[in-house]
Design a protein around this motif. Sequence first.
Motif, PDB file in Angstrom:
ATOM      1  N   SER A 106      50.829  28.264  42.267  1.00  0.00           N
ATOM      2  CA  SER A 106      49.996  29.140  41.446  1.00  0.00           C
ATOM      3  C   SER A 106      48.506  28.913  41.696  1.00  0.00           C
ATOM      4  O   SER A 106      47.690  29.733  41.304  1.00  0.00           O
ATOM      5  CB  SER A 106      50.322  28.924  39.966  1.00  0.00           C
ATOM      6  OG  SER A 106      50.020  27.596  39.598  1.00  0.00           O
ATOM      7  N   GLU A 107      48.153  27.828  42.346  1.00  0.00           N
ATOM      8  CA  GLU A 107      46.744  27.556  42.639  1.00  0.00           C
ATOM      9  C   GLU A 107      46.233  28.373  43.816  1.00  0.00           C
ATOM     10  O   GLU A 107      45.029  28.483  44.033  1.00  0.00           O
ATOM     11  CB  GLU A 107      46.559  26.063  42.898  1.00  0.00           C
ATOM     12  CG  GLU A 107      46.842  25.244  41.644  1.00  0.00           C
ATOM     13  CD  GLU A 107      47.157  23.802  41.990  1.00  0.00           C
ATOM     14  OE1 GLU A 107      47.161  23.461  43.179  1.00  0.00           O
ATOM     15  OE2 GLU A 107      47.400  23.047  41.061  1.00  0.00           O
ATOM     16  N   VAL A 109      46.737  31.584  44.210  1.00  0.00           N
ATOM     17  CA  VAL A 109      46.617  32.979  43.821  1.00  0.00           C
ATOM     18  C   VAL A 109      45.141  33.366  43.753  1.00  0.00           C
ATOM     19  O   VAL A 109      44.330  32.666  43.158  1.00  0.00           O
ATOM     20  CB  VAL A 109      47.310  33.242  42.465  1.00  0.00           C
ATOM     21  CG1 VAL A 109      47.091  34.676  42.024  1.00  0.00           C
ATOM     22  CG2 VAL A 109      48.785  32.912  42.558  1.00  0.00           C
ATOM     23  N   LEU A 110      44.816  34.480  44.357  1.00  0.00           N
ATOM     24  CA  LEU A 110      43.443  34.971  44.370  1.00  0.00           C
ATOM     25  C   LEU A 110      43.192  35.787  43.106  1.00  0.00           C
ATOM     26  O   LEU A 110      43.937  36.718  42.799  1.00  0.00           O
ATOM     27  CB  LEU A 110      43.212  35.850  45.605  1.00  0.00           C
ATOM     28  CG  LEU A 110      41.862  36.539  45.716  1.00  0.00           C
ATOM     29  CD1 LEU A 110      40.761  35.505  45.895  1.00  0.00           C
ATOM     30  CD2 LEU A 110      41.867  37.522  46.860  1.00  0.00           C
ATOM     31  N   GLU A 111      42.171  35.425  42.394  1.00  0.00           N
ATOM     32  CA  GLU A 111      41.802  36.192  41.208  1.00  0.00           C
ATOM     33  C   GLU A 111      40.787  37.240  41.594  1.00  0.00           C
ATOM     34  O   GLU A 111      39.831  36.967  42.310  1.00  0.00           O
ATOM     35  CB  GLU A 111      41.228  35.270  40.139  1.00  0.00           C
ATOM     36  CG  GLU A 111      42.248  34.331  39.546  1.00  0.00           C
ATOM     37  CD  GLU A 111      41.665  33.528  38.404  1.00  0.00           C
ATOM     38  OE1 GLU A 111      40.665  33.983  37.799  1.00  0.00           O
ATOM     39  OE2 GLU A 111      42.212  32.463  38.128  1.00  0.00           O
ATOM     40  N   VAL A 112      40.992  38.437  41.100  1.00  0.00           N
ATOM     41  CA  VAL A 112      40.130  39.561  41.415  1.00  0.00           C
ATOM     42  C   VAL A 112      39.374  39.951  40.151  1.00  0.00           C
ATOM     43  O   VAL A 112      39.985  40.170  39.104  1.00  0.00           O
ATOM     44  CB  VAL A 112      40.972  40.754  41.929  1.00  0.00           C
ATOM     45  CG1 VAL A 112      40.091  41.939  42.224  1.00  0.00           C
ATOM     46  CG2 VAL A 112      41.767  40.358  43.149  1.00  0.00           C
ATOM     47  N   ASP A 113      38.053  40.044  40.268  1.00  0.00           N
ATOM     48  CA  ASP A 113      37.290  40.446  39.082  1.00  0.00           C
ATOM     49  C   ASP A 113      37.314  41.968  38.936  1.00  0.00           C
ATOM     50  O   ASP A 113      37.866  42.686  39.769  1.00  0.00           O
ATOM     51  CB  ASP A 113      35.867  39.900  39.144  1.00  0.00           C
ATOM     52  CG  ASP A 113      35.032  40.506  40.261  1.00  0.00           C
ATOM     53  OD1 ASP A 113      35.614  41.154  41.144  1.00  0.00           O
ATOM     54  OD2 ASP A 113      33.808  40.343  40.244  1.00  0.00           O
ATOM     55  N   HIS A 114      36.680  42.479  37.914  1.00  0.00           N
ATOM     56  CA  HIS A 114      36.765  43.905  37.590  1.00  0.00           C
ATOM     57  C   HIS A 114      36.000  44.796  38.569  1.00  0.00           C
ATOM     58  O   HIS A 114      36.205  46.000  38.605  1.00  0.00           O
ATOM     59  CB  HIS A 114      36.248  44.140  36.158  1.00  0.00           C
ATOM     60  CG  HIS A 114      34.779  43.885  36.009  1.00  0.00           C
ATOM     61  ND1 HIS A 114      34.252  42.608  35.922  1.00  0.00           N
ATOM     62  CD2 HIS A 114      33.737  44.741  35.946  1.00  0.00           C
ATOM     63  CE1 HIS A 114      32.935  42.699  35.812  1.00  0.00           C
ATOM     64  NE2 HIS A 114      32.610  43.980  35.804  1.00  0.00           N
TER      65      HIS A 114
END
Length: 130
Positions: A106-107, A109-114
């Motif tokens: 889970s580390e 995973v790429l987080e995408v902002d708005h």
Amino acid sequence: GASGILIVSSSDVVNMTAFKGEDGSASSEALEVFAIGVPKILGEHLLAASVAGEQIKLSMVSYTPAGLFDISEFFLIGLATSLTVAGAFFSTADLRLGSPIAPRSSEEVLEVDHRFPFVFCFTGSCALVV
């Protein structure tokens, strides 16, 4: 009178838009003659043969499209469809379990902002225009 006219281009590229009439159509109904554009090299060869007194014989055939059952269109449609399917399969590969490109933990995973979807849409639109 003349039954046709042969127009020699000033370069090796024949500009077919030069044959359009005042209304924008390529029709020569008012003149009732056909017009053919040829590249400069061919025009020079024809002129040299004419000046030398050689007889020049040209034959013209009206272009007719291949029709509805052109085999190259089927190949093109098949290629486009297969590339679309391959793209859809690969773009969702990270969602399948056991995929080599799926994140291992889970580390990863790429987080995408708005803002990312808007930038992605804008950049893709620019790429399609250019």
